[in-house]
Write an enzyme that holds these catalytic residues in place. Structure first.
Site, short mmCIF file in Angstrom:
data_model
loop_
_atom_site.label_atom_id
_atom_site.label_comp_id
_atom_site.label_asym_id
_atom_site.label_seq_id
_atom_site.Cartn_x
_atom_site.Cartn_y
_atom_site.Cartn_z
N ASP A 14 10.46 5.31 -10.01
CA ASP A 14 10.01 5.92 -11.26
C ASP A 14 10.64 7.28 -11.50
OD1 ASP A 14 8.45 3.73 -11.74
OD2 ASP A 14 6.53 4.81 -11.76
N LYS A 60 -0.90 -4.06 -3.12
CA LYS A 60 -2.18 -3.48 -2.67
C LYS A 60 -2.34 -2.14 -3.37
CE LYS A 60 -5.74 -2.45 0.03
NZ LYS A 60 -5.94 -1.05 -0.30
N SER A 106 0.81 -1.20 0.00
CA SER A 106 0.00 0.00 0.00
C SER A 106 0.85 1.27 0.00
CB SER A 106 -0.94 -0.06 1.21
OG SER A 106 -2.08 0.71 1.03
#
Length: 421
Positions: free
Chosen positions: A344, A358, A333
């Site tokens: 990224d 999640k 999560s």
């Protein structure tokens, strides 16, 4: 981005990301009376029953509901069990469960209160976060130093049976909801609960008896490690985040101040192993320390496909440190939001195991009488548009922590990798 249509999404900056859902939530909770499991609410509101149908619900047929209600009232042998408030809670819980999303749940007042207490990090229990792997009840992660960790409970263990001899309870978990399981596992400090676990690579079930205790776990800890030269220098800061709760940001700020005060420290390992998540904004806050102003941390996408991006709005204090992220299959999560954003946007290496996976967001709503409704309102994506749900983030350097050695193999690999940068 369709900002005009999606302005309401700005209201969900402090949404809870629950690893399935309650990681937790740190074994706090309650039990609801359905599927043959116990109901253990301490009190119920006085229910005023009205059979009037709201004007906008005239096309909904409640005849079957009232027929069942009246039949119970007429025929059930023990009238003391027919508590209207309790029956209303059960009906609402069943309605929400009918959606088929284990992360969308109704919380009666006792359960809702426990969820709030658990996010503050002080509670009685065994110290595990639970959720689902597919449709099977599973351990997301044990808390560091918790009774569960000391008993050998591992991330990814499937929970097959829950037994509490003192309460006379022994039930299989097939079809069990997270609130049901939480209510069975949680208990007063000093009492015992036995879990029957199924573990990948192990043929026979594993039974562990765990003594519950009061758990007060800080969400952020810091230790320094020497570099290649060894000795006593503090070249590497290992900052561990165990959850994204109400106190996490203040604890994080204290540890960051310590790092900045150490002239030797040039490298950082962010350790989110066994971190089940928590507040979405917490992930944005921590990621902002490493990214540039204006960069995207996470993308939220609602059911209409409309997107809203959470961006860095301040100058990060740790942007110039060489950094890697340490994760495992207990990282879920909000932990995955943090890890995904750093990779990224800055190509920061992820080291360890594949994360939990999640990828949805739950909005907590306070309902009448202290009850709560946690409802899935969106999915989240990494800055490059990756949805990790039920897949997880793959590490750049995969390494398992070997159980037959005392050394922390994953941490040692992270130390080696950060020094190569």
């Amino acid at each position: 981005m369709q900002k005009a249509k999606y302005s309401k999404f700005k209201l969900v900056r402090n949404l809870l990301l629950f690893c399935l859902l309650f990681s937790f939530i740190f074994t706090g909770g309650y039990s609801i009376g359905r599927n043959g499991f116990i109901a253990d609410f301490k009190s119920f509101p006085k229910a005023t029953i009205s059979r009037n149908v709201p004007p906008d619900k005239q096309n909904v047929d409640f005849e079957l509901f009232w027929k069942v209600w009246d039949t119970l009232d007429l025929r059930y042998f023990d009238k003391s069990k027919l508590v209207p408030g309790k029956m209303v809670y059960g009906a609402i819980s069943g309605m929400v469960a009918a959606v088929g999303d284990p992360y969308t749940v109704f919380l009666p007042p006792d359960g809702n209160k426990l969820v709030q207490e658990d996010l503050k990090g002080n509670f009685d229990g065994i110290g595990i976060q639970i959720g689902y792997i597919g449709t099977l009840l599973a351990v997301i992660a044990p808390l560091p130093g918790s009774p569960a960790e000391e008993a050998g409970v591992k991330p990814g263990d499937l929970i097959a049976v829950i037994k509490d001899a003192e309460k006379g309870i022994e039930v299989g978990t097939g079809g069990m909801s997270i609130p049901d399981a939480v209510g069975l596992i949680r208990g007063s400090a000093g009492t015992k609960v036995e879990l029957t676990l199924l573990r990948e690579g192990t043929k026979e079930p594993i039974k562990v008896e765990i003594v519950r205790k009061t758990i007060d776990v800080p969400s952020v800890t810091l230790e320094f490690k020497p570099g290649v030269s060894g000795g006593t220098d503090k070249s590497i800061a290992v900052i561990r985040v165990t959850k994204f709760g109400g106190e996490t940001l203040s604890e994080w700020n204290e540890k960051v101040a310590e790092i900045l005060n150490e002239a030797d420290t040039k490298m950082i390992i962010v350790d989110v192993r066994n971190n089940p998540g928590g507040y979405l904004q917490g992930a944005v806050d921590l990621a902002s320390e490493f990214l540039e102003t204006g960069e995207t941390v996470v993308i939220e996408e609602n059911g209409k496909g409309e997107r809203e991006e959470s961006k860095v709005v301040r100058i990060g204090r740790l942007r110039n440190f060489k950094t890697v992220v340490l994760m495992n299959k207990g990282s879920a999560s909000a932990s995955e939001i943090l890890a995904g954003a750093l990779r990224d946007q800055k190509k920061i290496k992820l080291i360890g195991d594949t994360s939990f996976g999640k990828g949805t967001i739950q909005e907590p709503q306070q309902i009448n009488g202290g009850s709560g409704l946690h409802i899935t309102i969106a999915k989240w994506l990494t800055p490059k548009g990756t949805w990790v749900h039920e897949k997880g983030l793959e590490p750049d350097v995969k390494v398992e922590d070997k159980e037959d050695t005392k050394e922390d193999d994953q941490l040692q690999t992270a130390i080696d990798e950060v020094q190569k940068l």
